[in-house]
Design a protein around this motif. Structure first.
Motif, short mmCIF file in Angstrom:
data_model
loop_
_atom_site.label_atom_id
_atom_site.label_comp_id
_atom_site.label_asym_id
_atom_site.label_seq_id
_atom_site.Cartn_x
_atom_site.Cartn_y
_atom_site.Cartn_z
N LEU A 101 0.84 -1.21 0.00
CA LEU A 101 0.00 0.00 0.00
C LEU A 101 0.87 1.26 0.00
O LEU A 101 0.59 2.24 -0.71
CB LEU A 101 -0.93 0.00 1.21
N ALA A 102 1.95 1.22 0.80
CA ALA A 102 2.85 2.38 0.87
C ALA A 102 3.44 2.67 -0.51
O ALA A 102 3.55 3.84 -0.92
CB ALA A 102 3.97 2.10 1.88
N GLY A 103 3.79 1.61 -1.23
CA GLY A 103 4.34 1.77 -2.58
C GLY A 103 3.36 2.46 -3.51
O GLY A 103 3.73 3.33 -4.32
N LYS A 104 2.10 2.09 -3.40
CA LYS A 104 1.07 2.70 -4.25
C LYS A 104 0.93 4.20 -3.94
O LYS A 104 0.76 5.03 -4.83
CB LYS A 104 -0.28 2.00 -4.02
N LEU A 105 0.98 4.54 -2.65
CA LEU A 105 0.84 5.95 -2.26
C LEU A 105 2.04 6.77 -2.74
O LEU A 105 1.88 7.87 -3.27
CB LEU A 105 0.69 6.05 -0.73
N LYS A 106 3.24 6.19 -2.60
CA LYS A 106 4.43 6.92 -3.03
C LYS A 106 4.44 7.08 -4.55
O LYS A 106 4.81 8.14 -5.06
CB LYS A 106 5.69 6.20 -2.51
N ALA A 107 3.98 6.06 -5.24
CA ALA A 107 3.93 6.15 -6.71
C ALA A 107 2.95 7.24 -7.15
O ALA A 107 3.11 7.82 -8.23
CB ALA A 107 3.50 4.80 -7.28
N ALA A 108 1.96 7.53 -6.30
CA ALA A 108 0.97 8.55 -6.64
C ALA A 108 1.42 9.95 -6.26
O ALA A 108 0.69 10.92 -6.48
CB ALA A 108 -0.36 8.23 -5.96
N GLY A 109 2.61 10.07 -5.63
CA GLY A 109 3.12 11.40 -5.35
C GLY A 109 3.30 11.72 -3.87
O GLY A 109 3.70 12.84 -3.53
N PHE A 110 3.01 10.78 -2.98
CA PHE A 110 3.29 11.02 -1.55
C PHE A 110 4.81 10.99 -1.34
O PHE A 110 5.49 10.10 -1.86
CB PHE A 110 2.63 9.95 -0.67
N ALA A 111 5.31 11.97 -0.59
CA ALA A 111 6.75 11.98 -0.30
C ALA A 111 7.09 10.78 0.57
O ALA A 111 6.29 10.37 1.43
CB ALA A 111 7.11 13.27 0.44
N ALA A 112 8.27 10.23 0.36
CA ALA A 112 8.69 9.03 1.11
C ALA A 112 8.61 9.26 2.62
O ALA A 112 8.20 8.38 3.37
CB ALA A 112 10.09 8.62 0.69
N GLU A 113 9.00 10.48 3.06
CA GLU A 113 9.00 10.71 4.52
C GLU A 113 7.60 10.86 5.10
O GLU A 113 7.42 10.87 6.30
CB GLU A 113 9.87 11.94 4.87
N ASP A 114 6.60 10.98 4.22
CA ASP A 114 5.22 11.09 4.70
C ASP A 114 4.49 9.74 4.75
O ASP A 114 3.32 9.68 5.12
CB ASP A 114 4.42 12.05 3.82
N VAL A 115 5.18 8.69 4.35
CA VAL A 115 4.56 7.36 4.35
C VAL A 115 5.44 6.44 5.20
O VAL A 115 6.58 6.18 4.86
CB VAL A 115 4.44 6.79 2.92
#
Ligand SMILES: [Zn+2]
Length: 462
Positions: free
Chosen positions: A61-75
């Protein structure tokens, strides 16, 4: 998710919050397909306690969020024992305190031999997605993640942070929930995908009512024990641990905790009263008008469907006692399960049980139950939910309710964060297989849920 609560309380309900017509949101077939795909993949992670699969699911799930533009430090995926939590922060302009989105990644065990299909290989068929966790709570998790992805892709800037907080042992210890609630307790409010939802008519499949869960009873187990020196059974006396226990059980069986009402049960009882015929419906009306009406309370308490709505209940569930057929018992104990009305202290229930059981009883609380009060029915939340439900099923009545417990909201309420079950689930009572065999969720729950949560989040953070 526990859908049972709506089976009676809301099947019968009418409008408690006025409906207004709304325009259904535009359908986004690409997002729908992505969400179904994500749910199918999600079910493939066997996130049962002890299997160690939650961290991998959280990373997915984290990977999906980061791929959508969430900064790594926010996930953040944090391993906690063999399970994990996922916290993802959608940064806003900071005008208000954060809003939390709650769900759980773990599921109840399911054995292949018991199911018609492999519970961990999702099947999409006839408008349903089948698989363990499809309803409880992976559809909710997927709807929240996909909604955040959509908002991110649209460049939406909320007026406050939106924080996705997924627990990893909701079905068992709730230790990850407790940890999340401690870390995130400064939040404005919490929206839980794992409670609340609409009941569909068995015949027409149309939604009849949407229930928002704003409180739950406290779950607590007690062990009430008597000990005795014992001896040979050929030399009995009246002083006997099993006899002591029997008297205690009799006293507990005969006792009724005081009848109570709150904002939530007032609303759900008033709504149900208008559609419930006979003595029970009359008792609802009288009880809402006067919660001290002992006769009305007695009528409702005689019905297992309603007793939990109007008072704390405690019931004997298990027994222990004795050690040999020819020996006087050295110990005897009963386990008592209580569902405590919101706002009532666990200690006060313990004290009452101790009083009923008598001075020789030794009473202990099992585990670490947490008590919580009901959340206030905030007008901003109700107005946003009204628009969100109208985007999906215009005009369906919304009725607040209290559930019998326990969801993740419990820990957040206990930390002072008002929490609302506003799940995406639209379900027939006959389709509620959460925790059971052949669990399934409708495709409409995903598609409609995406519309609902998109509007809900925008309304609460604009
Ligand atoms: Zn659940």
């Amino acid at each position: 998710m526990r859908l049972k609560w709506i089976a009676s309380a809301l099947l019968l309900a009418t409008t408690a919050i006025p409906a207004h017509a709304g325009t259904p949101a535009k359908n986004d077939s690409a997002q729908n397909a992505a969400a179904i795909n994500m749910l199918v993949k999600s079910i493939g992670y066997r996130t049962v306690a002890g299997q160690g699969q939650v961290p991998a699911y959280a990373e997915y799930l984290a990977g999906k969020l980061k791929a959508a533009g969430f900064a790594a430090e926010d996930v953040t995926v944090q391993k906690r024992g063999e399970t994990a939590t996922l916290v993802a922060r959608y940064r806003g302009t900071g005008k208000g305190k954060p809003i939390l989105l709650s769900g759980h990644m773990d599921v109840v065990e399911a054995r292949r031999e018991d199911w018609e299909r492999d519970p961990f290989v999702a099947v999409v068929e006839n408008g349903y997605v089948y698989g363990r966790g499809s309803a409880d709570n992976k559809a909710g998790v997927v709807v929240m993640v996909q909604t955040l992805i959509r908002l991110k892709q649209e460049g939406f800037r909320p007026n406050r942070d939106i924080i996705l907080a997924l627990s990893g042992d909701e079905e068992t210890e709730m230790a990850t929930t407790a940890a999340l609630a401690t870390e995130l307790k400064g939040a404005e409010l919490l929206l839980n995908s794992d409670a609340g939802g609409a009941l569909l008519d068995e015949a027409t499949g149309k939604p009849t009512v949407y229930g928002i869960q704003a409180g739950e009873k406290t779950y607590a187990d007690f062990r009430i024990a008597f000990t005795n020196p014992g001896g040979h059974s050929s030399r009995p006396s009246k002083n006997n641990a099993i006899y002591d226990l029997a008297k205690a059980i009799d006293a507990i069986a005969a006792y009724d905790f005081p009848a109570q009402i709150n904002e939530l049960t007032r609303a759900s009882l008033a709504a149900a009263a208008t559609k419930t015929p006979g003595a029970v419906g009359e008792a609802m009306t009288r009880f809402v008008a006067n919660p001290s009406d002992a006769q009305a309370a007695a009528t409702l308490s005689a019905d297992p469907e309603w007793i939990g709505t109007i008072r704390t209940t405690c019931v004997a569930t298990m027994l222990e006692g004795g050690h040999a057929l020819n020996a006087l018992p050295q110990s005897a104990a009963v386990m008592v399960n209580c569902r405590i009305f919101p706002g009532v202290e666990i200690a006060s229930v313990r004290d009452k049980l101790a009083e009923l059981a008598g001075p020789n009883a030794n009473i202990t609380v099992i585990g670490n139950p947490v008590a919580s009060d009901a959340s206030p029915l905030r007008p901003d939340v109700l107005a946003a939910l009204r628009k969100a439900i109208d985007a999906r099923s215009p005009g369906v009545p919304i009725v607040p309710n209290m559930s019998a417990g326990a969801t993740d909201s419990l820990y957040f309420r206990a930390q002072g964060v008002p929490s609302y079950g506003v799940g995406p689930y639209y379900m027939k009572a006959s389709d509620d297989f959460s925790h059971g065999l052949n669990e399934r969720v409708t495709v409409e729950t995903i598609e409609g849920g995406l519309k609902q949560w998109y509007v809900l989040l925008k309304e609460l953070t604009r």
